[in-house]
Design a protein around this motif. Sequence first.
Motif, PDB file in Angstrom:
ATOM      1  N   UNK A   3       3.701   3.384   5.414  1.00  0.00           N
ATOM      2  CA  UNK A   3       2.636   3.307   6.151  1.00  0.00           C
ATOM      3  C   UNK A   3       1.717   2.563   5.534  1.00  0.00           C
ATOM      4  N   UNK A   4       1.114   2.830   4.346  1.00  0.00           N
ATOM      5  CA  UNK A   4       0.108   2.068   3.686  1.00  0.00           C
ATOM      6  C   UNK A   4       0.294   0.605   3.541  1.00  0.00           C
ATOM      7  N   UNK A   5       1.361   0.567   3.351  1.00  0.00           N
ATOM      8  CA  UNK A   5       1.985  -0.921   3.128  1.00  0.00           C
ATOM      9  C   UNK A   5       1.738  -1.778   4.325  1.00  0.00           C
ATOM     10  N   UNK A   6       2.086  -1.111   5.465  1.00  0.00           N
ATOM     11  CA  UNK A   6       2.159  -1.732   6.987  1.00  0.00           C
ATOM     12  C   UNK A   6       0.676  -1.641   7.327  1.00  0.00           C
ATOM     13  N   UNK A   7      -0.206  -1.036   6.723  1.00  0.00           N
ATOM     14  CA  UNK A   7      -1.755  -0.934   7.358  1.00  0.00           C
ATOM     15  C   UNK A   7      -2.267  -2.052   6.235  1.00  0.00           C
ATOM     16  N   UNK A  49      -7.609   2.400  14.695  1.00  0.00           N
ATOM     17  CA  UNK A  49      -6.392   2.431  15.392  1.00  0.00           C
ATOM     18  C   UNK A  49      -5.171   2.766  14.263  1.00  0.00           C
ATOM     19  N   UNK A  50      -5.494   2.512  13.001  1.00  0.00           N
ATOM     20  CA  UNK A  50      -4.663   2.820  11.833  1.00  0.00           C
ATOM     21  C   UNK A  50      -4.952   4.097  11.053  1.00  0.00           C
TER      22      UNK A  50
END
Length: 418
Positions: A4-8, A203-204
């Motif tokens: 999730x952090x990588x995608x953000x 949003x994130x």
Amino acid sequence: MDATAQAAEGASGTTLISHLLESLTKRSNYLEEGVIHTNVDSAVSDGDSLSDLVTLLSSITLAVKTVGSMVRRLGLPGSEARSVNDINRIANETWIRELTSSDACCVLVSEDLADPVVLDSPHRGTYAVVFDPLTGLADPPAQDMGAIFGVFRQLTNETKPGVEDVLQPARNLVAAGYAVYGAATMMVLSYGAGVDGFTLDPTLSEFILTHENMRVPYSGRIYAINEGFASTMDPKAQTMLRALKDEPALDGSTRTCRYIGSMVPELHRTIIRGGVYIYPAHAERPQGRLKLLYEAGPLAFIIEKAGGQASTGTRAILDIQPESVHHRVECYMGSEDDINLCTSHFRTAPWGRGPSADPMYSLRRSRSIDASMRVSLEAGLDVAARSGTGTLAGSPKKMAAGLGGEEDGFVCAYLPVL
């Protein structure tokens, strides 16, 4: 870093946690007999655990997100808090809950508690945290609110932690920061190597790096002070206030007073735009108003790491030893040139007090103005060369007018007569 952090990070930029891990890992590198060690669990310095510090700061970001959401909903139907007192109580409980659950703290000091909270096992860690969970309590929709925090190392390693773990000068802070609540929630953080600002992406639900390596301008045009107490201030402070009104800023412009009565937004503006934030002693507050441990100290740490100065008028705030958890101090924070102007009225020197009597202040200011004028001239000549009009003769003021821009305010009358 999880998926999730990588995608953000890939979608919107560097997140606070990823930036923290990268920066602190670099600081944890050390040289031993020519070999560089890069273990993330190694000490940052003096026994700091990098993983514990990241966990602690992650818990603080969660507390900031939670309180920021409540601030935005204050006064709306279904809000957890019905009044300013409610949200202040809930904010304090939120910070204590999140810090306790991090298992990285040993002592907590809150502005809203008379005594420190000493944590017992199994939730005890090695850091002492001081914080003001919610500052600038204003009624909606005027949301000039924020939070302040500082992180110390535990001193009593061999005994049970106590108040002595937090009664340290602010120069000993491992990390410090503040949050600003408003239309956007922003968090400004320093762990001893520069100052960075992060804005919450709703949003994130992640803090994204938006202000890297923040620096306080050398001089500013704005001073923030509650002039309602001017008549009850010390005569030296009254003289200092008159000098701020009479002495032009470094660019020659007249200074402007802007005071909203909320410390965190005032300091945030000072870091961004320069100037000075002032809360001197007066008849109602003979020791000053700001609490050293969890207000003035962490903010002074941020200001100085960003290239500014923080003083009581006679000494650096970072060097003051707290006498109690609610010790109050006078406060002058901001741009170096403005702080020099303010504190010159409190220092005793052979030539007297005030900038007009200080030859070194005059010399520093004339050199700074000269450097600024050279930059202005070079910029104007560059624009003129690109436009094909050739060089422009005359003063910087006329040159700026000839280029179609605003007057930059540099005039010879502001230079000291030597």
